[in-house]
Write a protein that holds these residues in place. Structure first.
Motif, short mmCIF file in Angstrom:
data_model
loop_
_atom_site.label_atom_id
_atom_site.label_comp_id
_atom_site.label_asym_id
_atom_site.label_seq_id
_atom_site.Cartn_x
_atom_site.Cartn_y
_atom_site.Cartn_z
N GLN A 22 0.83 -1.20 0.00
CA GLN A 22 0.00 0.00 0.00
C GLN A 22 0.87 1.25 0.00
O GLN A 22 0.56 2.24 -0.68
N GLU A 23 1.94 1.22 0.75
CA GLU A 23 2.85 2.37 0.83
C GLU A 23 3.49 2.65 -0.52
O GLU A 23 3.73 3.81 -0.88
N GLU A 24 3.76 1.57 -1.28
CA GLU A 24 4.35 1.72 -2.61
C GLU A 24 3.33 2.10 -3.67
O GLU A 24 3.70 2.44 -4.80
N GLY A 25 2.04 2.01 -3.32
CA GLY A 25 1.00 2.28 -4.31
C GLY A 25 0.83 1.15 -5.29
O GLY A 25 0.32 1.35 -6.41
N SER A 26 1.24 -0.05 -4.91
CA SER A 26 1.16 -1.21 -5.79
C SER A 26 -0.27 -1.74 -5.87
O SER A 26 -0.99 -1.75 -4.87
N PRO A 27 -0.71 -2.20 -7.04
CA PRO A 27 -2.04 -2.80 -7.17
C PRO A 27 -2.08 -4.26 -6.69
O PRO A 27 -3.13 -4.89 -6.70
N VAL A 28 -0.92 -4.78 -6.25
CA VAL A 28 -0.88 -6.14 -5.70
C VAL A 28 -1.39 -6.10 -4.26
O VAL A 28 -1.03 -5.20 -3.49
N GLU A 29 -2.24 -7.06 -3.90
CA GLU A 29 -2.80 -7.12 -2.56
C GLU A 29 -2.48 -8.47 -1.92
O GLU A 29 -2.19 -9.45 -2.62
N ALA A 30 -2.55 -8.52 -0.59
CA ALA A 30 -2.20 -9.74 0.14
C ALA A 30 -3.30 -10.10 1.13
O ALA A 30 -3.87 -9.22 1.79
N PHE A 31 -3.57 -11.40 1.22
CA PHE A 31 -4.62 -11.89 2.13
C PHE A 31 -4.14 -13.15 2.83
O PHE A 31 -3.40 -13.96 2.27
N ALA A 32 -4.58 -13.32 4.08
CA ALA A 32 -4.29 -14.52 4.84
C ALA A 32 -5.60 -15.22 5.17
O ALA A 32 -6.66 -14.58 5.22
N LEU A 33 -5.53 -16.52 5.41
CA LEU A 33 -6.78 -17.25 5.67
C LEU A 33 -6.56 -18.48 6.52
O LEU A 33 -5.45 -19.03 6.61
N HIS A 34 -7.64 -18.89 7.14
CA HIS A 34 -7.73 -20.18 7.84
C HIS A 34 -8.64 -21.06 7.00
O HIS A 34 -9.80 -20.72 6.79
N PRO A 35 -8.15 -22.17 6.47
CA PRO A 35 -8.97 -23.00 5.58
C PRO A 35 -10.01 -23.84 6.31
O PRO A 35 -10.92 -24.38 5.68
N GLY A 36 -9.88 -23.96 7.63
CA GLY A 36 -10.74 -24.86 8.38
C GLY A 36 -9.96 -26.12 8.71
O GLY A 36 -8.83 -26.32 8.28
N ILE A 37 -10.56 -26.97 9.50
CA ILE A 37 -9.92 -28.24 9.86
C ILE A 37 -10.28 -29.24 8.78
O ILE A 37 -11.44 -29.63 8.62
#
Length: 312
Positions: free
Chosen positions: A207-222
């Protein structure tokens, strides 16, 4: 959409359902640990939507067998790249090879090990769970993110964490459990917390760089997948205990696909997801200062290991 009825996503949705009719034709995805479980279902869904996918795994023959099985049923092309996340030289070689891709739109950091006992180490001397689940992916992403950012087009980095991050703790001066007691599950929680902190700091930097690349984390479940095979009889006990809550691999991969493709997530970089919805991680995963410190320490550890191995 299926027909004219919108799909309501939830804990029992499958990866294919999570696509909701999205078209990924012309997109390129790299998926680690793509030869089994959640990884192969992620490949199946992305390639079904038209994405060309690179299946990364330690055993190239196993990956080629999965690719051969999936290819006739999907639109996108599936190729295989050998990648051992417990070996920096293998990661470097894979990164060099992947740099030749025509483009890179989706980087899915799916591979991992769980509750390893007794304590083991990567080829470069890192505690195996922290070294594989976090540092291996950290180094791989450092090689591939420049390509994604240079394109100047929207892209996503999707990192599989776990609700186990809630009992994780980051001991910044002893990340390899050299002075602390090693616990198989405690170390797993530490590694999964590191995954979340990595995404938090990565999202901030992008975000600081103004990049259109985004990042997400997740828990898939057990999920009942091969990740627990090395646990032997303990895996049987584990899966029996959690049987009422277990997801299939296709259901476990649904949140990965949601993170990679959902248009409503645009502008929400850094979000943590569960069951195809935004969720709130534990407080330990919201520590911005620790996220920055872990990033810096991870760079330091990787660079020192690369130099020692003659790879820097």
């Amino acid at each position: 959409m299926v027909g004219s009825k919108p799909i309501k996503l939830g804990s029992r949705s499958t990866a294919i359902e999570a696509l909701r009719g999205v078209d990924l034709t012309g997109k390129v995805a790299v998926v680690t640990g793509g030869n089994s479980g959640l990884g192969s279902e992620t490949i199946r869904a992305l390639a079904t939507a038209g994405a060309d996918c690179v299946l990364c795994c330690r055993n190239k023959k196993a990956g080629q067998a999965v690719a051969a099985e999936l290819q006739p049923t999907v639109k996108g092309k599936i190729s295989v790249q050998r990648l051992d996340l417990a070996d920096l030289s293998s990661i470097k070689a894979a990164g060099d090879a992947l740099a030749s891709l025509p483009s890179l739109d989706l980087l899915v950091l799916n591979a991992g090990v769980m509750a390893v006992r007794p304590k083991q180490h990567t080829k470069d001397g890192f505690e195996l769970q922290f070294g594989t689940n976090h540092l291996g992916h950290f180094y791989l992403s450092s090689q591939l993110l420049p390509k994604m950012k240079k394109q100047g087009t929207p892209g996503r980095v999707v990192v599989l964490s776990s609700s186990a991050h809630g009992f994780g703790r980051i001991h910044i001066d002893d990340l390899n459990c050299e002075r602390r007691w090693y616990g198989a599950w405690a170390s797993y929680g530490n590694a999964k917390l590191a995954n979340l902190l990595f995404v938090k700091e990565l999202a901030r930097r992008l975000q600081e760089e103004g990049s259109p690349v985004e990042a997400f984390a997740l828990h898939p479940g057990i999920c009942h997948t091969s990740i627990g095979e090395h646990m032997g009889g303990r895996a049987t006990v584990f899966y029996c205990m959690y049987k009422p809550w277990l997801k299939s691999a296709a259901q476990g991969a649904a949140t990965t696909i949601y993170a990679a493709t959902a248009p409503e997530l645009s502008g929400k970089s850094g979000a943590y997801l569960e069951d195809c919805h935004e969720a709130k991680p534990w407080r330990c995963a919201r520590d911005a200062d620790m996220a920055r410190r872990l990033w810096d320490k991870s760079e330091e550890l990787v660079q020192a290991a690369l130099k020692k191995a003659g790879l820097a």
